[in-house]
Structures are given as C-alpha cells and as structure tokens.
Enzyme design. Structure first.
Site, PDB file in Angstrom:
ATOM      1  N   GLU A  58       1.958 -28.707  32.716  1.00 36.75           N
ATOM      2  CA  GLU A  58       1.653 -27.227  32.413  1.00 36.75           C
ATOM      3  C   GLU A  58       1.342 -26.517  33.682  1.00 36.75           C
ATOM      4  O   GLU A  58       0.575 -27.045  34.511  1.00 36.75           O
ATOM      5  CB  GLU A  58       0.513 -27.201  31.360  1.00 36.75           C
ATOM      6  CG  GLU A  58       0.450 -25.867  31.156  1.00 36.75           C
ATOM      7  CD  GLU A  58      -0.691 -25.363  29.887  1.00 36.75           C
ATOM      8  OE1 GLU A  58      -1.269 -26.373  29.610  1.00 36.75           O
ATOM      9  OE2 GLU A  58      -0.954 -24.371  29.832  1.00 36.75           O
ATOM     10  N   ARG A 109      -4.328 -42.925  29.342  1.00 33.08           N
ATOM     11  CA  ARG A 109      -4.386 -42.284  30.846  1.00 33.08           C
ATOM     12  C   ARG A 109      -5.080 -42.854  31.774  1.00 33.08           C
ATOM     13  O   ARG A 109      -5.894 -43.821  31.485  1.00 33.08           O
ATOM     14  CB  ARG A 109      -5.038 -40.813  30.373  1.00 33.08           C
ATOM     15  CG  ARG A 109      -6.359 -40.911  29.654  1.00 33.08           C
ATOM     16  CD  ARG A 109      -6.865 -39.537  29.129  1.00 33.08           C
ATOM     17  NE  ARG A 109      -7.056 -38.470  30.432  1.00 33.08           N
ATOM     18  CZ  ARG A 109      -6.604 -37.408  30.530  1.00 33.08           C
ATOM     19  NH1 ARG A 109      -5.669 -36.935  29.979  1.00 33.08           N
ATOM     20  NH2 ARG A 109      -6.781 -36.657  31.763  1.00 33.08           N
ATOM     21  N   LYS A 134      -7.791 -31.002  35.030  1.00 34.54           N
ATOM     22  CA  LYS A 134      -7.420 -29.844  35.467  1.00 34.54           C
ATOM     23  C   LYS A 134      -8.644 -28.778  35.471  1.00 34.54           C
ATOM     24  O   LYS A 134      -8.691 -27.781  36.397  1.00 34.54           O
ATOM     25  CB  LYS A 134      -6.346 -29.358  35.176  1.00 34.54           C
ATOM     26  CG  LYS A 134      -5.103 -29.995  35.920  1.00 34.54           C
ATOM     27  CD  LYS A 134      -3.519 -29.446  35.531  1.00 34.54           C
ATOM     28  CE  LYS A 134      -3.275 -29.717  34.362  1.00 34.54           C
ATOM     29  NZ  LYS A 134      -1.823 -29.348  33.976  1.00 34.54           N
TER      30      LYS A 134
END
Ligand code: ATP
Ligand code: MG
Length: 559
Positions: free
Chosen positions: A35, A261, A271
């Site tokens: 994104e 992850r 982020k």
C-alpha cells in the site's frame, strides 16, 4: 557447522517445487502488493525477496501492484520510493507497474453482480452501529435492519453512492454472508465505503472506494496470480478471500498462502510507527540511516546483496512470534563488505603525534593494497610526515596490562609503516593531553624490530595530507529488544539517545573526492559509506554501516 549456508527452510518454495514437479502448475505468478502509504522496510524486503525470488527460481513472473484503496493515506511520493527500492534490491517486476485502482471498474461491476445475486446489500447503519451489530468472538452478530432490501433498491442505492449522492459514512455496501459465523470476517464484511476524496491515480472519478478485502483477491485473480503470498494476520481472511473467488465470475482462482512476518529485535517494522518518527522529526526523514527502511539501509551502506542474503538466511516458515536477532543482519552486510569494500585509514578522534626524529620536510609515500585479497582494487598511497594523527583511543597514559597500543615509553607499529615509541606526553595548562612526542625506529619497515616484540598496530594519517571528514556513528534506534510490544506511542520512550554520534575525523588523502555511496572499511574501526545526500553537496560525510566485531558469527560457533 554454521548456519551461514544459503538455504534456511522455506516451506513455500518447497511446496511450489512439489506442485511444479507434479505438473500441477505450469508458470507461477506471484505479486508484491504494497500500500503506498509509507516507505518499505526490512519486513517488506522479506516479502519482496520471497515473491520475486520464487518467480525467478521457477521461471515465472512477479507483479508489482500497489494496493491503493485508501486515497486519504496514500501519496505519489511513496509510489516512486517503493519502485526505486524494489529495483535497487535487484528485482524486475513483470510487465508494467499495476494498481488495484486499475480494477475499480471491474470491481464495481462485480459488486453489482453480488447485489443481483442477492449476496450484497446497502446498509444505512453508522460505523459505530455496524461494529455493535457485528458481535464479538463469543457472541454472534445481529442482522442489520437493512439486510433484506430488494435487489432493485440495492442496485439503485449503490449507483447513487457511486455518483456521490450521499455523505461519507451514510451508507456502505456489505456482502451478505453469515452474521453468526465464528469467523468475524464473514459477518457481512464491508465491500464499499463512501469517500469524497481525490485519488492519486483515479482523481475525482470515484466517490466510493472498495475495501481491502474486496479488492485484494480479485486483483490477484484478474492478474492471473497463482500464489497469493501474504503474512499470517491474513489467515483469518482466507475464507473471505475464497468466498469472493467462489461467488464472482473471476478468470482464475489464486491460492493464498500465509507465512510469518519478520520481526527484528531493536527494530520497528510498522509503517505507521515509522511515519511517526519521520513526522515528529525524531529521524532525518524516511531514509535516515537508523531507519529500518530499505532506503535508510541503503543510505547507511547496506548492499542489495546483503539484504537479499539476510532474507535467505532467515527462511520462510509459519512459526509466528519469533524475534530475529539484528546481529544476523549485521553479519550479512559485514560478510559482503569484508570481501568487497576497499580499505582506508581514518582517525575518528584525532590526537596529534610529532615524530621527533623525522625532519620537517620529510615525506615518504607508502604504496599499500586497496584490499588485502583483491588485486583488482589496486594500490593506495599513504604519505608519512613529521606530524601525524592517531586515534585518541589508541593511547593511554596509564595503560592496563593487556593494552597493546601506545603508552608512555611503549612501542607500537604504525599500520603499513614503522614502529614508533612514545617518549613524551605534551599537556596544556589544564593538564589535557595536547600531543605525543614519539620517535621512529627506521629499521622496522616490513620487519620486526631487533630483539623485542611489538604487538600493537594502530592506524594513522599524515597531518599535512589528511582530509577532514564528518563521521556519523549509528547505533540501534531503540534500547530495548521489542520497542513495538506496547501499544501506540510507548515506543518513543525506548529511543536510544546515542543512536547517532557525530565526530570530526581525519581520513587518508585518498578519501578526498570519493563519490556518493562509496563503501569502505576504515581499518580497525568499521565499515562506512559516504552519505548520498551530503556527498552531493560536496561534503565528505561517512555513515557507519556496521562495526568490525561479528557477534553473530560468535553465536554460530558456540552452537
Ligand atoms: P505495515 O504494517 O508496516 O504497514 P503492511 O503489511 O501494512 O505493513 P503493506 O504495504 O500492506 O504493508 O505490505 C506489503 C506486503 O509486505 C504485504 O504482502 C505484507 O504482508 C508484507 N509485509 C509487511 N510487513 C512485513 C513483515 N514484517 N514481514 C514480512 N512481510 C511483510
Ligand atoms: Mg497493509
């Protein structure tokens, strides 16, 4: 022996190899779907290496697709940075860059399709009410009073949502699945929200935007993705991902596979939190060399190969919750630079040494290898003059027993040159050391001194020829292993006040005029890289990439 081999476990690679061997899949297609709401970080690097790596390995392709369904938080600048980072890591996406927003038209048609099939409805409940009606993990949800609207009414309302007749939050489109499902993702998930926002790709065309869940799997299907690889938090979304694929006339059915992850100690991989560090001015932008962003690591001196190597070393599993030791990342870059970075001498805390038996006009130039094992790196020139700089840390007035560097009456070798002896310590009125007076034993070039052993070797730079350099010593940005553990802004309490120490050093003459992003080993000190930005302004600034001591290699040896 050590784990330093290139093949840590990678269950996805094994699985795809089996499928390929069994003839179940011909050409694999993967994708990396960021994104564009921030810069990529080391966690994304894991996903990039995995997706692009699989495509390379099995002769398929990997798409770069921006999952751009939230115009409020997204920016063109992030899109540009992400493309640059992926390319810098050494990967080439198949075809053009893609955008989920390219598929907004198709997605809208599919939303209408679901409405016509009685599988979606326009809901007038407010966001708070929707949350309340949704129920909890232990209680089923309740149906919205608007759930049984007719197909015609739903189609009409949806179209009016699209052209902007309603205010934000007034209505949403929801799938009609199962309000009692034990999987909350299936309790009539939202497909479209009203947003009167300009989008970086589609401008003001749309007044409604699809949810991530309604976009992601269908985008994969449109692109012919065979393996849709994502992190474990999407495991609970998989039934929904599959529900859309089963209930829409999609051209193919990609398979979602989840993996754990990357969590790295002393490091944030969110982020949102990294953006806060940037917005609050705690770091010098997204590419501050202390940031775990790909661009920050690049500015710090990491090579693409070292990041790819690290991602290979950590492997790919479904085991969640593990914390990777940042020493492993340091190991990967150190191994690369050990082999590939030319050597130089640089004094970080200059202490003047006067070589009393060297005449003032004396100048002697030593030619030494650019790298001890790389002839291709040529030779460099080190002039020796009467006055030189050594590192203040290499001298002690009252040394402990095992201090093999310089001390009053003691000898040490100047790297690549002669043995010197410290005869006198010169102090100012305040009693601080101003200089050392030393004498050179000229009979020690390339050979041991007569009748005694000199153990220590120190680096040095000619005072007449050395170049002033700014040296930035970077350390972990956080003092605790899991700064991310607590919620929200608590991580700010764990900042390391010594994550950046700036020194005015003096480097060997060859450092003048080095180009941006030159990586070097300062002998006995560490690995450094010229700062991309400062260098372009004509300033000699060296960022410390990593020190010389390899704690990871040590840990490996113990095992
Ligand atoms: P963040 O939580 O930092 O915002 P994100 O997952 O929201 O990350 P996206 O832009 O959606 O960011 O991520 C793109 C891809 O990178 C996704 O497929 C995601 O699963 C993957 N990814 C993100 N963070 C990690 C991580 N720490 N380890 C491995 N993969 C990751
Ligand atoms: Mg995300």
């Amino acid at each position: 022996m050590s784990n330093d081999s290139t093949s840590a476990p990678n269950f996805i690679r094994n699985q795809i190899r089996e499928e390929v061997d069994a003839g179940k899949v011909e050409t694999i297609v993967t994708r990396f779907p960021p994104e564009p709401n921030g810069f990529l970080h080391i966690g994304h690097a894991k996903s990039i290496c995995l997706n692009f790596g699989l495509a390379e390995q099995f002769g398929g392709g990997c798409h770069l697709r921006f999952d751009d369904t939230n115009p409020a938080k997204e920016e063109q600048a992030y899109i540009d940075a992400i493309k640059e980072d992926v390319a810098w890591l050494g990967f080439q996406w198949a075809g053009e860059v893609r955008f989920a927003s390219d598929y907004f038209g198709q997605l809208y048609a599919w939303a209408q399709h679901l409405v016509r099939e009685g599988k979606a409805y326009v809901d007038d409940l407010s966001p708070d009410e929707i949350r309340e009606y949704r129920g909890t993990l232990t209680e089923p949800g309740r149906p919205s009073p608007y759930r049984e609207r007719s197909v015609d009414e739903n189609l009409d309302l949806l179209e009016r949502m699209r052209i902007g007749e309603f205010a934000e939050g007034e209505k949403v489109l929801r799938a009609k699945i199962d309000m009692a499902s034990p999987n909350i993702n299936l309790r009539d998930p939202i497909l479209y929200r009203i947003r009167h926002a300009s989008h970086h790709q589609t401008g003001d065309k749309w007044k409604i935007y699809p949810s991530y869940d309604f976009t992601h799997g269908q985008s994969d299907a449109i692109e012919g993705v065979t393996h849709s690889i994502c992190t474990l938090e999407f495991e609970d979304h998989r039934p929904l991902y599959e529900w859309f694929l089963d209930n829409l006339p999609v051209p193919c059915k990609p398979r979602q596979i989840e993996f754990a992850r990357l969590n790295l100690n002393y490091t944030l991989t969110s982020k949102r939190k990294l953006k806060l560090l940037v917005d609050e001015g705690i770091v010098d932008g997204w590419d501050d060399p202390r940031m775990p962003t790909i661009s920050g690591m690049r500015r710090r001196g990491y090579t693409p190969a070292s990041i790819r190597k690290f991602c290979e070393m950590i492997g790919v599993t479904r085991a969640d919750g593990g914390l990777v030791d940042i020493a492993m990342l340091y190991h990967a870059i150190r191994a690369d630079l050990e082999d590939n970075a030319p050597r130089a001498m640089c004094v970080l805390k200059p202490l003047k040494v006067v070589l009393t038996n060297v005449p003032a006009d004396h100048e002697e130039v030593f030619e030494v290898p650019g790298h001890p094992a790389r002839d291709d790196m040529g030779m460099r020139k080190l002039p020796l003059t009467r006055e030189i700089w050594i590192d203040a840390d290499d001298f002690m007035e009252e040394p402990p027993k095992k201090f093999f560097r310089l001390a009053p009456g003691k000898e040490v070798r100047l790297r690549n040159a002669y043995v010197i002896r410290c005869d006198e310590v010169i102090k100012n009125a305040a009693g601080e050391i101003e200089a050392l007076h030393c004498s050179v034993d000229f009979d020690t070039l390339g050979k041991n001194p007569e009748g005694r052993k000199v153990k220590g070797v120190i680096h040095w730079v000619s005072a007449a020829h050395g170049v002033p350099v700014e040296v930035r010593l970077y350390d972990n940005l956080f003092q605790v292993e899991s700064p991310d553990k607590d919620k929200d802004t608590d991580f700010l309490a764990h900042l390391n006040p010594e994550s950046l120490v700036t020194l005015e050093g003096i480097g060997e003459p060859g450092l003048a005029g080095v180009s941006p992003e030159t990586r070097l080993q300062f002998e006995r000190v560490g690995y450094f890289c010229t700062d991309r930005h400062a260098c372009r302004d004509g300033r000699l600034v060296f960022n410390r990439t990593v020190g010389l001591k390899d704690s990871w290699a040590k840990i490996q040896k113990k095992d």
